[in-house]
Design an enzyme around this catalytic site. Structure first.
Site, short mmCIF file in Angstrom:
data_model
loop_
_atom_site.label_atom_id
_atom_site.label_comp_id
_atom_site.label_asym_id
_atom_site.label_seq_id
_atom_site.Cartn_x
_atom_site.Cartn_y
_atom_site.Cartn_z
N ASP A 74 0.96 -1.02 0.04
CA ASP A 74 -0.06 -0.16 -0.03
C ASP A 74 0.83 1.19 0.20
O ASP A 74 2.01 1.10 0.43
CB ASP A 74 -0.81 -0.07 1.05
CG ASP A 74 -1.72 1.26 1.55
OD1 ASP A 74 -2.21 1.72 0.62
OD2 ASP A 74 -1.53 1.97 2.50
N ARG B 35 -8.38 12.89 6.29
CA ARG B 35 -8.09 11.72 5.96
C ARG B 35 -9.16 10.68 6.37
O ARG B 35 -9.09 9.74 5.58
CB ARG B 35 -6.69 11.14 6.99
CG ARG B 35 -6.35 9.52 6.87
CD ARG B 35 -5.91 9.11 5.57
NE ARG B 35 -5.22 7.79 5.48
CZ ARG B 35 -5.00 7.09 4.46
NH1 ARG B 35 -5.29 7.65 3.40
NH2 ARG B 35 -4.47 6.14 4.84
N SER C 66 -2.37 0.74 -4.68
CA SER C 66 -2.96 1.77 -4.09
C SER C 66 -4.23 2.35 -4.73
O SER C 66 -4.64 2.27 -5.91
CB SER C 66 -2.02 3.03 -3.99
OG SER C 66 -2.49 4.01 -3.71
N ASN C 67 -5.12 3.05 -3.91
CA ASN C 67 -6.37 4.04 -4.03
C ASN C 67 -5.96 5.13 -5.22
O ASN C 67 -7.10 5.66 -5.78
CB ASN C 67 -7.31 4.54 -3.04
CG ASN C 67 -7.99 3.31 -2.59
OD1 ASN C 67 -8.18 2.22 -3.05
ND2 ASN C 67 -8.50 3.42 -1.23
N TYR D 70 0.00 5.15 0.80
CA TYR D 70 -0.58 6.23 1.53
C TYR D 70 -0.42 5.85 3.14
O TYR D 70 -1.38 4.79 3.38
CB TYR D 70 -1.64 6.90 1.18
CG TYR D 70 -1.64 7.48 -0.11
CD1 TYR D 70 -0.56 8.10 -0.67
CD2 TYR D 70 -2.69 7.38 -1.11
CE1 TYR D 70 -0.73 8.77 -1.80
CE2 TYR D 70 -2.74 7.70 -2.33
CZ TYR D 70 -1.74 8.46 -2.78
OH TYR D 70 -1.33 8.98 -3.97
#
Lengths: 219, 219
Positions: free
Chosen positions: B8, B39, B113-114, B10
């Site tokens: 991942d 966040r 990751s997103n 972040y």
């Protein structure tokens, strides 16, 4: 204009913060913080589990949220504590203005909630509201949770109405966004003076409690 | 044992809390609170939007989270402020131990990751890490977000490996649960000494930073 009004249950009709008092009794000084984390995690798990293809009943999700809160704060607990406190969801009080407001509405009224059929039937009966609702629809019927569009669809199949004929009512900003995105006209009972979710959709009506909703509908 | 390690981005490689300093500079006294809400909302929107069938890019989700945070705290802002602060995601610093730890791993390394491809490529290049990763996989390829199983599947199709051959690494407890539920072996970089999510799955390894991960893998 609206043929039916579909209400969210927890937070909208019933006061979920009432659980804080039950926690406070057993864990003095921790009622507010535990109940806040509990509710937040309960919601997060209803969003995460459908994406993970890992549905479990809201009864379990609710208990898991409470377990998380206890662990986060570092409080001792056992299964019996979790069951007992989670069962406060069966006797949640109505927000005070709700009975009179419901009595003043002419429309067909339904509940559409993440709760299991058993949880919802019980809390509605305990609040002496069973006769007011023509239906209590549970997300459990489609094994997912709001704002999954499959849940909102339950209101259409039950009422045989069009989306535009149904007013969806919720106090939860994310649920408001989900229902509006689905296509319902939506009223937001904004009890906490929250800001709307930034999800590109806004409610048609915003009121501070159910009395405000009656005022809008009977105007 | 593991042929590839999928990270991942972040929170795991990059320190997302670094944005607090940028906010603090423009809104003294509000850096910590705004970055925390930002966040949280950014994550919530990645969970809610797939359920609502309302995908938008992570660039927009990220900006929407910041907008919510400003509104919640009651701070004045305009589009330019949002764009400028959201762009701090392009220059996030690595957690300090990350470069040395990555240099000590023998396995194929990827990012999943997103973030959008552009956001990820930029932040990785700014950290001088581009040569370390054989692939940067973005949820944008399947227009949904973690923990949607479709996102984790990207690592399989890219590597042509079996789930058991891939170690997934994340600092985010919900991402750990999602990847483990999907079927990957998982290492949790538990930087904040958080408690695990109560989602019926636990990571295979739990370490406090990337150096701990190297120790586990090279043991």
């Amino acid at each position: 204009m609206y043929q039916a009004i579909v209400f969210d249950a927890y937070g909208t009709l019933f006061d979920v913060q009432a659980v804080a008092a039950a926690i406070e009794k057993e864990y003095p000084g921790n009622g507010a913080i535990v109940s806040r984390i509990w509710r937040q995690k309960q919601l997060e798990y209803t969003w995460l589990r459908p994406l993970m293809n890992r549905y479990v009943s809201f009864e379990k999700v609710n208990q898991d949220g409470l377990r998380y809160a206890f662990k986060r704060i570092g409080l001792q607990f056992d299964d019996e504590t979790v069951t007992r406190l989670a069962n406060t969801y069966l006797t949640l009080p109505l927000h005070p203005e709700v009975p009179q407001a419901l009595a003043q509405l002419q429309q067909r009224c339904l509940i559409l909630s993440n709760g299991t059929p058993k949880m919802l039937t019980t809390v509605v009966e305990n609040a002496s509201l069973a006769s007011r609702f023509e239906g209590i629809l549970s997300a459990d019927a489609v094994k997912t949770y709001k704002p999954d569009t499959a849940v909102y669809t339950l209101a259409l199949s039950h009422t045989h109405l069009e989306k535009a004929q149904i007013l969806f009512v919720s106090s939860n900003a994310w649920d408001v966004a989900g229902a509006k995105s689905f296509g319902f006209p939506v009223a937001w009972i904004n009890r906490q003076q929250s800001v709307p979710e930034q999800l590109d959709v806004l409610p048609d009506h915003e009121v501070s409690d159910m009395t405000g909703l009656v005022r809008v509908l009977n105007a």
